[in-house]
Design a protein around this motif. Sequence first.
Motif, PDB file in Angstrom:
ATOM      1  N   LYS A 320       0.845  -1.198   0.000  1.00 39.73           N
ATOM      2  CA  LYS A 320       0.000   0.000   0.000  1.00 39.73           C
ATOM      3  C   LYS A 320       0.881   1.249   0.000  1.00 39.73           C
ATOM      4  O   LYS A 320       2.111   1.143   0.050  1.00 39.73           O
ATOM      5  N   GLU A 321       0.243   2.401  -0.026  1.00 38.81           N
ATOM      6  CA  GLU A 321       1.002   3.642   0.106  1.00 38.81           C
ATOM      7  C   GLU A 321       1.658   3.674   1.495  1.00 38.81           C
ATOM      8  O   GLU A 321       1.106   3.122   2.455  1.00 38.81           O
ATOM      9  N   ALA A 322       2.794   4.348   1.593  1.00 42.22           N
ATOM     10  CA  ALA A 322       3.524   4.401   2.859  1.00 42.22           C
ATOM     11  C   ALA A 322       2.642   4.924   4.005  1.00 42.22           C
ATOM     12  O   ALA A 322       2.708   4.425   5.135  1.00 42.22           O
ATOM     13  N   GLU A 323       1.787   5.899   3.689  1.00 40.43           N
ATOM     14  CA  GLU A 323       0.954   6.539   4.726  1.00 40.43           C
ATOM     15  C   GLU A 323      -0.006   5.536   5.375  1.00 40.43           C
ATOM     16  O   GLU A 323      -0.470   5.744   6.495  1.00 40.43           O
ATOM     17  N   ALA A 324      -0.340   4.470   4.651  1.00 37.76           N
ATOM     18  CA  ALA A 324      -1.278   3.473   5.187  1.00 37.76           C
ATOM     19  C   ALA A 324      -0.643   2.649   6.308  1.00 37.76           C
ATOM     20  O   ALA A 324      -1.341   2.012   7.100  1.00 37.76           O
ATOM     21  N   GLY A 325       0.688   2.647   6.385  1.00 38.68           N
ATOM     22  CA  GLY A 325       1.385   1.900   7.434  1.00 38.68           C
ATOM     23  C   GLY A 325       1.504   0.414   7.117  1.00 38.68           C
ATOM     24  O   GLY A 325       1.110  -0.037   6.039  1.00 38.68           O
ATOM     25  N   MET A 326       2.066  -0.310   8.070  1.00 39.24           N
ATOM     26  CA  MET A 326       2.301  -1.754   7.889  1.00 39.24           C
ATOM     27  C   MET A 326       1.483  -2.489   8.941  1.00 39.24           C
ATOM     28  O   MET A 326       1.680  -2.269  10.140  1.00 39.24           O
ATOM     29  N   HIS A 327       0.556  -3.339   8.484  1.00 43.64           N
ATOM     30  CA  HIS A 327      -0.366  -3.968   9.429  1.00 43.64           C
ATOM     31  C   HIS A 327      -0.558  -5.458   9.191  1.00 43.64           C
ATOM     32  O   HIS A 327      -0.480  -5.933   8.073  1.00 43.64           O
ATOM     33  N   LEU A 328      -0.839  -6.127  10.304  1.00 42.68           N
ATOM     34  CA  LEU A 328      -1.354  -7.488  10.250  1.00 42.68           C
ATOM     35  C   LEU A 328      -2.878  -7.391  10.307  1.00 42.68           C
ATOM     36  O   LEU A 328      -3.426  -6.771  11.221  1.00 42.68           O
ATOM     37  N   VAL A 329      -3.553  -7.966   9.319  1.00 40.63           N
ATOM     38  CA  VAL A 329      -5.008  -8.032   9.353  1.00 40.63           C
ATOM     39  C   VAL A 329      -5.364  -9.396   9.946  1.00 40.63           C
ATOM     40  O   VAL A 329      -5.076 -10.438   9.348  1.00 40.63           O
ATOM     41  N   THR A 330      -5.916  -9.390  11.148  1.00 40.61           N
ATOM     42  CA  THR A 330      -6.134 -10.658  11.863  1.00 40.61           C
ATOM     43  C   THR A 330      -7.345 -11.398  11.304  1.00 40.61           C
ATOM     44  O   THR A 330      -8.118 -10.845  10.531  1.00 40.61           O
ATOM     45  N   ARG A 331      -7.508 -12.643  11.768  1.00 43.58           N
ATOM     46  CA  ARG A 331      -8.665 -13.444  11.348  1.00 43.58           C
ATOM     47  C   ARG A 331      -9.957 -12.752  11.735  1.00 43.58           C
ATOM     48  O   ARG A 331     -10.963 -12.887  11.067  1.00 43.58           O
ATOM     49  N   ALA A 332      -9.918 -12.008  12.850  1.00 43.14           N
ATOM     50  CA  ALA A 332     -11.110 -11.264  13.296  1.00 43.14           C
ATOM     51  C   ALA A 332     -11.238  -9.925  12.566  1.00 43.14           C
ATOM     52  O   ALA A 332     -12.068  -9.096  12.927  1.00 43.14           O
ATOM     53  N   GLU A 333     -10.371  -9.728  11.571  1.00 44.15           N
ATOM     54  CA  GLU A 333     -10.378  -8.529  10.737  1.00 44.15           C
ATOM     55  C   GLU A 333     -10.057  -7.239  11.479  1.00 44.15           C
ATOM     56  O   GLU A 333     -10.441  -6.153  11.062  1.00 44.15           O
ATOM     57  N   SER A 334      -9.304  -7.359  12.584  1.00 44.61           N
ATOM     58  CA  SER A 334      -8.768  -6.135  13.178  1.00 44.61           C
ATOM     59  C   SER A 334      -7.353  -5.942  12.636  1.00 44.61           C
ATOM     60  O   SER A 334      -6.719  -6.881  12.145  1.00 44.61           O
TER      61      SER A 334
END
Length: 348
Positions: A320-334
């Motif tokens: 994604k764009e840098a501004e969106a950050g780096m994330h883990l999208v969990t099974r619970a969608e958090s």
Amino acid sequence: MIEDKNQERTPLSHLGEFALIEHLTKNFKINHKSTIKGIGDDAAILNFKDKKVVVSTDLLVESVHFDLSYMPLKHLGYKAVVVNLSDVYAMNATPTQITVSIAVSNRFPLEALEDLYAGIEAAAKIYNVDLIGGDTTSSNTGLLISITAIGEVEDEKIVYRNGTKPNDLLVVTGDLGAAYMGLQVLEREKEVFKVNPNSQPDLEPYTYIVERQLKPEARKDIIKLLEELNVTPTSMIDISDGLSSEIIHICKQSQVGCDLYEEKIPLDPAVISVCEEFKIDSTTVALNGGEDYELLFTISQEDYPKIKANPNFTVIGFMKEAEAGMHLVTRAESKIPLKAQGWKNFNA
Ligand code: ADP
Ligand code: MG
């Protein structure tokens, strides 16, 4: 715990330094045309003509990076080579030569070094690299091994960490977390052994994960496969410290963000069951465990059809764009921010 089959103990002082080097390296063969001169002079000479040359070095220190109470020396030699070659493959290059430098205390007899070099030789054969030199010296404490790997690549095939763009797909090879859980099992058996030296560990249920720890392989096959599929990744890194910190390396150097999907992270069933046994979260292990030596890379979406049917690859996220950050999208969608947590070495 692991029986040392080589029971003879010839003190290193019985050989001179040069006789030792000669003895340890006599079975190695030179296979590459690019090796003009290997062991035996003041320096090796290589000729890569119009190819680009890739160089990578690692230093392994006893009781920091390896524990000889469960790491047989032959495996150590093999692994020391493999972890270096993995870095060369991560540039989309082919390793061609290695140098091996060792510092040994007189606690090690000749036979121990023979075991170490048997492992180095096995890896050199399987991965087709020439041993072209090194250095040998003494140490007052433990064993140190430093290996330098040299490889070749055509200019336009080089893959850096910094080439990915938003909307690229994030892909990983193989499965994750097994090497770390293998280490947990070996550490546990070591503690049991300390209390009861007559105990015989039953490692049979843990064969896969223990092997991933003691005898890792570098993904030589993937470099070939990408070539056959006509896919050049936009960025690539090998997973030595854990998925999380490797993703962060790619994102920072490419100046992008990333969504990683927890449900997509490839785990072997053996890892899932041993994580249950140890009451550790398997996602945490995949993110932070390390030493998997799988390849993590990004491709542009138009290359997706070329890799999608291949069982070696799993798409685990997208950039994604840098501004969106780096994330883990969990099974619970958090969404949880990715952290570089690597559990190794410098962490107390
Ligand atoms: P120098 O005194 O110039 O450092 P050495 O006597 O250390 O030379 O090394 C002689 C040759 O053996 C060189 O080609 C060197 O690269 C090689 N060599 C030394 N130690 C090792 C080793 N542990 N493994 C492989 N080759 C080695
Ligand atoms: Mg020397």
